[in-house]
Scaffold this motif. Structure first.
Motif, mmCIF file in Angstrom:
data_model
loop_
_atom_site.group_PDB
_atom_site.id
_atom_site.type_symbol
_atom_site.label_atom_id
_atom_site.label_comp_id
_atom_site.label_asym_id
_atom_site.label_seq_id
_atom_site.Cartn_x
_atom_site.Cartn_y
_atom_site.Cartn_z
ATOM 1 N N ALA A 159 0.817 -1.212 0.000
ATOM 2 C CA ALA A 159 0.000 0.000 0.000
ATOM 3 C C ALA A 159 0.850 1.260 0.000
ATOM 4 C CB ALA A 159 -0.939 -0.015 1.203
ATOM 5 N N VAL A 160 1.907 1.295 0.789
ATOM 6 C CA VAL A 160 2.746 2.493 0.836
ATOM 7 C C VAL A 160 3.421 2.722 -0.512
ATOM 8 C CG1 VAL A 160 4.849 3.494 1.842
ATOM 9 C CG2 VAL A 160 3.088 2.555 3.326
ATOM 10 N N PHE A 161 4.007 1.677 -1.088
ATOM 11 C CA PHE A 161 4.650 1.854 -2.396
ATOM 12 C C PHE A 161 3.624 2.179 -3.474
ATOM 13 C CE2 PHE A 161 8.162 -0.627 -0.396
ATOM 14 C CZ PHE A 161 9.102 0.385 -0.480
ATOM 15 N N GLY A 162 2.428 1.609 -3.377
ATOM 16 C CA GLY A 162 1.358 1.943 -4.319
ATOM 17 C C GLY A 162 0.939 3.396 -4.187
ATOM 18 N N ALA A 163 0.816 3.879 -2.954
ATOM 19 C CA ALA A 163 0.438 5.276 -2.736
ATOM 20 C C ALA A 163 1.528 6.217 -3.246
ATOM 21 C CB ALA A 163 0.162 5.522 -1.250
ATOM 22 N N VAL A 164 2.777 5.837 -3.060
ATOM 23 C CA VAL A 164 3.880 6.648 -3.583
ATOM 24 C C VAL A 164 3.789 6.699 -5.109
ATOM 25 C CG1 VAL A 164 6.386 6.743 -3.917
ATOM 26 C CG2 VAL A 164 5.444 6.331 -1.638
ATOM 27 N N ARG A 165 3.550 5.560 -5.723
ATOM 28 C CA ARG A 165 3.443 5.498 -7.182
ATOM 29 C C ARG A 165 2.306 6.404 -7.674
ATOM 30 N NH1 ARG A 165 2.552 0.049 -7.961
ATOM 31 N NH2 ARG A 165 4.499 -0.273 -6.883
ATOM 32 N N VAL A 166 1.147 6.334 -7.007
ATOM 33 C CA VAL A 166 0.003 7.179 -7.369
ATOM 34 C C VAL A 166 0.371 8.652 -7.198
ATOM 35 C CG1 VAL A 166 -2.322 7.876 -6.637
ATOM 36 C CG2 VAL A 166 -1.772 5.454 -6.911
ATOM 37 N N GLY A 167 1.013 8.977 -6.086
ATOM 38 C CA GLY A 167 1.412 10.359 -5.844
ATOM 39 C C GLY A 167 2.387 10.876 -6.888
ATOM 40 N N LEU A 168 3.335 10.044 -7.268
ATOM 41 C CA LEU A 168 4.300 10.469 -8.291
ATOM 42 C C LEU A 168 3.621 10.666 -9.636
ATOM 43 C CD1 LEU A 168 7.371 8.241 -7.361
ATOM 44 C CD2 LEU A 168 7.172 10.720 -7.113
ATOM 45 N N ARG A 169 2.712 9.759 -9.989
ATOM 46 C CA ARG A 169 1.980 9.919 -11.254
ATOM 47 C C ARG A 169 1.128 11.187 -11.239
ATOM 48 N NH1 ARG A 169 0.117 3.973 -11.329
ATOM 49 N NH2 ARG A 169 1.961 2.949 -12.149
ATOM 50 N N ARG A 170 0.435 11.394 -10.135
ATOM 51 C CA ARG A 170 -0.417 12.574 -10.010
ATOM 52 C C ARG A 170 0.422 13.835 -10.139
ATOM 53 N NH1 ARG A 170 -0.526 16.208 -6.754
ATOM 54 N NH2 ARG A 170 0.653 15.087 -5.196
ATOM 55 N N ARG A 171 1.532 13.859 -9.448
ATOM 56 C CA ARG A 171 2.391 15.032 -9.482
ATOM 57 C C ARG A 171 2.985 15.243 -10.872
ATOM 58 N NH1 ARG A 171 7.524 14.496 -6.347
ATOM 59 N NH2 ARG A 171 8.125 13.630 -8.324
ATOM 60 N N ASP A 172 3.388 14.153 -11.524
ATOM 61 C CA ASP A 172 3.976 14.274 -12.855
ATOM 62 C C ASP A 172 2.960 14.781 -13.874
ATOM 63 O OD1 ASP A 172 6.435 13.541 -11.939
ATOM 64 O OD2 ASP A 172 6.277 11.458 -12.591
ATOM 65 N N HIS A 173 1.687 14.450 -13.689
ATOM 66 C CA HIS A 173 0.656 14.964 -14.587
ATOM 67 C C HIS A 173 0.408 16.443 -14.338
ATOM 68 C CE1 HIS A 173 -0.291 11.270 -16.556
ATOM 69 N NE2 HIS A 173 -0.495 10.657 -15.404
ATOM 70 N N GLN A 174 0.649 16.884 -13.104
ATOM 71 C CA GLN A 174 0.485 18.304 -12.778
ATOM 72 C C GLN A 174 1.722 19.102 -13.157
ATOM 73 O OE1 GLN A 174 -0.407 18.390 -8.625
ATOM 74 N NE2 GLN A 174 -2.540 17.787 -8.918
ATOM 75 N N GLU A 175 2.885 18.467 -13.114
ATOM 76 C CA GLU A 175 4.148 19.139 -13.417
ATOM 77 C C GLU A 175 4.831 18.432 -14.584
ATOM 78 O OE1 GLU A 175 6.598 19.199 -9.927
ATOM 79 O OE2 GLU A 175 4.907 19.673 -8.633
ATOM 80 N N PRO A 176 4.329 18.610 -15.812
ATOM 81 C CA PRO A 176 4.928 17.903 -16.946
ATOM 82 C C PRO A 176 6.415 18.236 -17.079
ATOM 83 C CG PRO A 176 3.040 19.262 -17.646
ATOM 84 C CD PRO A 176 3.271 19.500 -16.189
ATOM 85 N N GLY A 177 7.174 17.203 -17.392
ATOM 86 C CA GLY A 177 8.601 17.392 -17.603
ATOM 87 C C GLY A 177 9.399 17.588 -16.332
ATOM 88 N N SER A 178 8.799 17.262 -15.187
ATOM 89 C CA SER A 178 9.526 17.480 -13.935
ATOM 90 C C SER A 178 10.687 16.507 -13.773
ATOM 91 C CB SER A 178 8.587 17.351 -12.727
ATOM 92 O OG SER A 178 8.130 16.022 -12.612
ATOM 93 N N GLY A 179 10.594 15.338 -14.422
ATOM 94 C CA GLY A 179 11.674 14.368 -14.335
ATOM 95 C C GLY A 179 11.833 13.753 -12.967
ATOM 96 N N LEU A 180 10.802 13.805 -12.143
ATOM 97 C CA LEU A 180 10.932 13.307 -10.775
ATOM 98 C C LEU A 180 10.322 11.926 -10.580
ATOM 99 C CD1 LEU A 180 10.151 16.577 -8.818
ATOM 100 C CD2 LEU A 180 12.364 15.556 -9.262
ATOM 101 N N GLU A 186 14.134 1.557 -9.653
ATOM 102 C CA GLU A 186 13.736 2.041 -8.332
ATOM 103 C C GLU A 186 12.384 1.476 -7.946
ATOM 104 O OE1 GLU A 186 14.753 6.398 -7.880
ATOM 105 O OE2 GLU A 186 14.764 6.110 -10.038
ATOM 106 N N PRO A 187 12.107 1.379 -6.634
ATOM 107 C CA PRO A 187 10.783 0.937 -6.216
ATOM 108 C C PRO A 187 9.732 1.871 -6.786
ATOM 109 C CG PRO A 187 12.283 1.070 -4.324
ATOM 110 C CD PRO A 187 12.980 1.670 -5.519
ATOM 111 N N GLY A 188 8.698 1.305 -7.320
ATOM 112 C CA GLY A 188 7.632 2.113 -7.897
ATOM 113 C C GLY A 188 7.906 2.476 -9.346
ATOM 114 N N GLY A 189 9.054 2.062 -9.876
ATOM 115 C CA GLY A 189 9.380 2.354 -11.259
ATOM 116 C C GLY A 189 8.705 1.370 -12.187
ATOM 117 N N VAL A 190 8.736 1.676 -13.468
ATOM 118 C CA VAL A 190 8.099 0.819 -14.455
ATOM 119 C C VAL A 190 9.105 -0.151 -14.997
ATOM 120 C CG1 VAL A 190 6.894 0.805 -16.653
ATOM 121 C CG2 VAL A 190 6.525 2.645 -15.050
#
Length: 190
Positions: A159-180, A186-190
């Protein structure tokens, strides 16, 4: 995780680490100062079950917080710094109460520190064998902890790694090209 936190200032990381350490210290101090002198009975079982329910609610709340956080990895660290110590002291308190209310429940008398040590050794499945449950009630409580440990470790990790993954995706959609976003290794990577 390096790329996931590379855009985070040193001050932000330091604040999150200090907050996490403060959470661990606070939960531990509360365990040592809590009035644990009411004995074992139906009330104790009800308190433990209630505490586990509150723990579950806290975990759900923390997961939602991680998925909405600007820096999900740092928020996850903070969530784990609260959840794991809280979980451990719940069982430590139960063992301490049982050991004092029913002497002989364990192979040696349990102080608060010994109860915490026993709880941690059961949690990490080391089981040194220096403290062992000897009564039926102590063995039952230890068995419950072992089962709940497996559930907590599996659910908490996923759940924690899933929530991190969701948070990173959400943030990346809000900040295109952030590269974060995390990389493939890495954990949560594709």
């Amino acid at each position: 995780m390096d790329r996931a936190v590379s855009g985070v200032s040193r001050l932000t990381r330091t604040v999150h680490v200090l907050r996490a350490l403060a959470s661990v210290v606070l939960v531990t101090v509360l365990y040592y100062v809590a009035p644990l002198d009411w004995g074992v009975g139906v009330g104790t079982v009800a308190v433990l079950v209630g505490a586990l329910a509150v723990f579950g609610w806290l975990l759900v709340w923390q997961l939602a917080s991680i998925s909405r956080a600007r820096y999900p990895w740092l928020r996850a660290m903070g969530a784990l710094a609260v959840a794991v110590p809280l979980f451990l002291v719940m069982f430590s308190a139960a063992y301490f109460l049982l050991a004092h209310d029913v002497p002989g429940s364990f192979s040696e008398p349990l102080t608060r520190t010994a109860a915490l040590y026993f709880t941690i050794s059961v949690f990490v499945t080391v089981g040194f064998g220096d403290i062992v449950p000897t009564s039926e009630a102590a063995r039952a409580l230890t068995s419950v902890q072992m089962i709940v440990d497996l559930i907590v470790l599996a659910v908490l990790g996923k759940a924690v790694f899933g929530a991190v993954r969701v948070g990173l995706r959400r943030r990346d959609h809000q900040e295109p090209g952030s590269g974060l976003a995390p990389g493939p290794s890495e954990p949560g990577g594709v």
